[in-house]
Design an enzyme around this catalytic site. Structure first.
Site, PDB file in Angstrom:
ATOM      1  N   HIS A 173      -4.922   2.448   9.923  1.00  7.76           N
ATOM      2  CA  HIS A 173      -5.075   2.176   8.492  1.00  7.76           C
ATOM      3  C   HIS A 173      -6.140   3.069   7.863  1.00  7.76           C
ATOM      4  O   HIS A 173      -5.910   3.729   6.847  1.00  7.76           O
ATOM      5  CB  HIS A 173      -5.442   0.694   8.298  1.00  7.76           C
ATOM      6  CG  HIS A 173      -5.726   0.329   6.877  1.00  7.76           C
ATOM      7  ND1 HIS A 173      -7.003   0.290   6.363  1.00  7.76           N
ATOM      8  CD2 HIS A 173      -4.903   0.048   5.858  1.00  7.76           C
ATOM      9  CE1 HIS A 173      -6.933  -0.032   5.089  1.00  7.76           C
ATOM     10  NE2 HIS A 173      -5.680  -0.186   4.753  1.00  7.76           N
TER      11      HIS A 173
ATOM     12  N   CYS B  47       8.059  11.658   5.733  1.00  2.00           N
ATOM     13  CA  CYS B  47       6.887  11.271   4.941  1.00  2.00           C
ATOM     14  C   CYS B  47       5.792  10.663   5.807  1.00  2.00           C
ATOM     15  O   CYS B  47       4.838  10.112   5.298  1.00  2.00           O
ATOM     16  CB  CYS B  47       7.285  10.314   3.822  1.00  2.00           C
ATOM     17  SG  CYS B  47       7.960   8.762   4.424  1.00  2.00           S
TER      18      CYS B  47
END
Ligand code: PEP
Ligand code: MG
Length: 705
Positions: free
Chosen positions: A245, A656
């Site tokens: 993250h 992506c």
């Protein structure tokens, strides 16, 4: 008397000049080693251009009565090259003449009339990326090399270093000499940062609001740390890898970040961290260099690169754009990111992660109100489909249902604003907007924290009325808790079980688009569904979401030209891509999740635990989260592209995941015929250059490196 110098000298020479270790292989600027200048002999090292900034000047050192090793080892202090002209003006003139000729040779060595001047060795010199870019551009202007050669002379990976803050190298060297070294992690988002250590996102944000430069230090970050990350000059985590993250978010924001710094003991309770004999408490100085992964105690000044250096990069990238076939898009979640992406040369947004828009303290609170009541609202919606289709709070609804639709409505307003800003910034370029993907519990307080606060309140004898809301929250968090959240209730699975959330998002996308079209701005939104494993997921969602899009267009009397497509990030979706492409107008390979699921490696844990050793021991040739594994993950992508295009030849296909900014992965995408790569705005220059180099490979212009 003269020895030829072997390769380690280049390293010691570089250190001698305090030139950063991040230099890449330089080409076509020569470092020369020369010696023996008659009776009073000497040795020196000469660069034909300044290796630090690329300026066209002879640059080097000269040592009278010295051997080559004396110069590079720093045992004796040499004189500047200019001093040679006073002692041996002939030799100086000869060398200056050779310098011009030598620039067309690689690893050359010349021996000139014994007793007067020897060129002992000539080779490509190390240089900073600033120098590399300037030299490449100027050599084209001087007619020495072609544009293709210039494009091939710069290492793409180093391009980001042009735009990120760096340590003052002298101050860094002094600090390291003074024992400031603490630990080493992985550089996840490049750049150097220095500031006061904070171990809690809220306290970090508060300090930053007071003007403090903050380094946010956490064992790992979670979505609810976002306000701390946004406020921080740098982020440091003891756990996590390059797709964790913290890594993904900071890379998107361009905030320097070091992750997986396992030697660092982070104690959130006592607000301190320690390593290598240093303990840093909250408010004390710490510095991180995310280019090298280094963590240092104390403050080290940083500086931002000069604009004129960026100008030369723009010239070089303009040339790169002429050669590349692959499109380069950016991953961006805010209008500011989108503008940054455009300024870096992105041709569209390849991934707008809408869950990032749900974060920040004021928004998270609304999201929590929505989630806490979502199950009740979905039960009610099944019994009242007509009323539910309005997605609005109504007095006739039970309290929880009303709260749910009230929160949903609030979020819709915020999303319309977000999408309007992003679509406006991107104008005529495509904007691929991914509907909510993250597991819902990520927006709620942590289970352990809730239990801790309830136990504390109970121990303090707090009244029931005070404890009850915590207990209710705990119940919700418990019901959303999962053993494997990354394989759990996320992506399209959320869209199917809580349809109102995706419907609200599509309503917001089409509303924002229609508003802009009415203003006369052409927009190209593409709605992307995450984590599809079976075509039926995509089909079922399409029925509902197309209905929403149509009714908004009808209500606003405006036609919006939008596409409906999917992320391909589950191996099954690759293997059944011909079915999926019957419904999807575009594919975007989510290579982070696809790698996780193909290898069975947790993207949040693997690097810190075993993957690093795998790389060191050559169990794996490279980190598959950084560079697409061409046989396994790449094989699935190949199958996905072939099958997808077999039923829809004009299928738009890109990637992506974080690989979109990795040169080797960009080259893979070029070879496999993908349409574009999408990466964080700061990596767009890397992708532009890498895509051009991939296109030039095997051509005349491509054989010159
Ligand atoms: C991916 O999985 O590659 C991706 C881009 O999505 P995320 O990182 O948000 O899961
Ligand atoms: Mg994903």
């Amino acid at each position: 008397m003269f020895q030829s110098w072997n390769s380690p000298r280049a390293i010691s020479y570089r250190d001698h000049y305090s030139i950063p270790h991040t230099w890449g292989t330089a080409v076509n600027v020569m470092g020369m080693v020369f010696g023996n200048l008659g009776n009073d002999s000497g040795t020196g090292v000469l660069f034909t251009r300044n290796p630090a900034n690329g300026a066209r000047e002879l640059y080097g050192e000269y040592l009278v009565n010295g051997q080559g090793e004396d110069v590079v080892a720093g045992i004796r202090t040499p004189e500047p090259f200019s001093a040679l002209s006073e002692r041996h003006s002939d030799a100086h003139a000869s060398l200056s003449g050779f310098a011009g000729h030598l620039e067309n040779h690689y690893r050359d060595m010349q021996d000139v009339e014994r007793g007067r001047l020897y060129l002992l060795q000539t080779r490509n010199a190390q240089r900073t990326v600033q120098a590399a870019v300037r030299i490449a551009v100027e050599m084209v202007e001087e007619g020495l090399i072609s544009r293709q050669e210039a494009v091939n002379k710069v290492v793409p990976e180093e391009m980001t270093q042009l735009f990120v803050p760096r340590f003052d190298e002298e101050a860094r060297a002094q600090a390291v000499g003074g024992n400031a070294y603490m630990a080493q992690g992985f550089g996840a988002s490049p750049g150097a940062a220095t500031g006061k250590a904070y171990f809690d996102a809220t306290r970090a944000a508060e300090a930053a609001a007071q003007g403090v430069s903050v380094i946010l230090i956490r064992p790992e970050t979670k979505p609810d740390d976002i306000h701390g990350i946004l406020a921080a000059k740098g982020v440091l985590t003891s756990r996590g890898g390059v797709t964790s993250h913290a890594a993904v978010v900071t890379r998107g924001l361009g905030v320097p970040c070091v992750v997986g710094c396992e030697a660092l003991q982070v104690d959130v309770q006592s607000r301190s961290c320690s390593a290598s004999g240093h303990t840093i408490k909250e408010g004390e100085d710490i510095s991180i260099d995310a280019t090298s992964g280094e963590v240092l105690a104390g403050a080290i000044p940083t500086f931002q690169p000069q604009l004129d250096e960026v100008h030369e990069a723009q010239v070089l990238l303009g040339w790169a754009d002429e050669y590349r076939r692959l499109g380069v898009f950016a991953n961006a979640d805010t209008p500011t990111d989108a503008q940054r992406a455009v300024s870096m040369g992105a041709e569209g947004i390849g991934l707008c992660r809408t869950e990032h828009m749900f974060l920040g303290p004021e928004r998270v609170e609304v999201v929590q109100r929505m989630l806490v009541n979502a199950q009740e609202a979905e039960r009610w919606a099944k019994e009242h489909p007509e009323e539910a289709s309005r997605r609005a709070p109504l007095p006739s609804q039970p309290h929880g249902v009303q709260t749910f639709y009230g929160a949903l409505d609030h979020l819709k307003g915020l999303q319309i604003e977000d999408f309007t800003g992003i679509l406006r910034a991107m104008g005529n370029h495509p904007v691929i907007i991914r509907l909510l993907d993250a597991p819902l519990h990520e927006f709620l307080p942590r289970y352990e924290d809730l239990v801790r606060s309830i136990v504390t309140l109970e121990a303090q004898g707090a009244p029931d009325g005070e404890i009850e809301p915590h207990r209710q929250q705990l119940q919700i968090v418990e019901s959303l808790r999962e053993a494997n959240p990354m394989l759990g209730h996320r992506g399209c699975r959320l869209g199917l079980t809580f349809p109102a959330i995706y419907e609200m998002q599509v309503e917001a996308i089409i509303t924002a688009s229609a508003n802009l079209i009415q203003e006369g701005i052409m927009v190209h939104p593409e709605i992307m569904i995450p984590l599809i494993a079976h075509v039926n997921e995509l089909k079922q969602l399409q029925v509902n979401l197309t209905g929403v899009a149509e009714s908004v267009q009808a209500a606003m009397a405006t036609e919006v030209d939008y596409k409906y497509g999917t992320m391909v990030e589950v191996p099954r979706a690759c293997m059944t891509a011909d079915d999926v492409a019957q419904v999807a107008e575009f594919f975007s390979f989510g290579t982070n999740d696809l790698t996780q699921m193909t290898y069975g490696f947790s993207r949040d844990d693997a690097e810190g635990k075993f993957l690093n050793q795998y790389i060191q021991d050559e169990t794996l040739p490279s980190n598959p989260f950084m560079t697409i594994d061409p046989e396994g993950v790449g094989g699935l992508i190949r199958i996905g592209v072939q099958k997808g295009r077999s039923v829809r030849p004009d299928l738009e296909v890109g990637i992506c995941g974080e690989h979109g900014g990795d040169p080797a992965s960009v080259a893979f995408c070029h070879r496999e015929g993908l349409d574009y790569v999408s990466c964080s705005p700061f990596r767009v220059p890397i992708a532009r250059l890498a895509a051009a180099q991939a296109a030039l490979e095997g051509t005349a212009g491509g054989d010159t490196r």
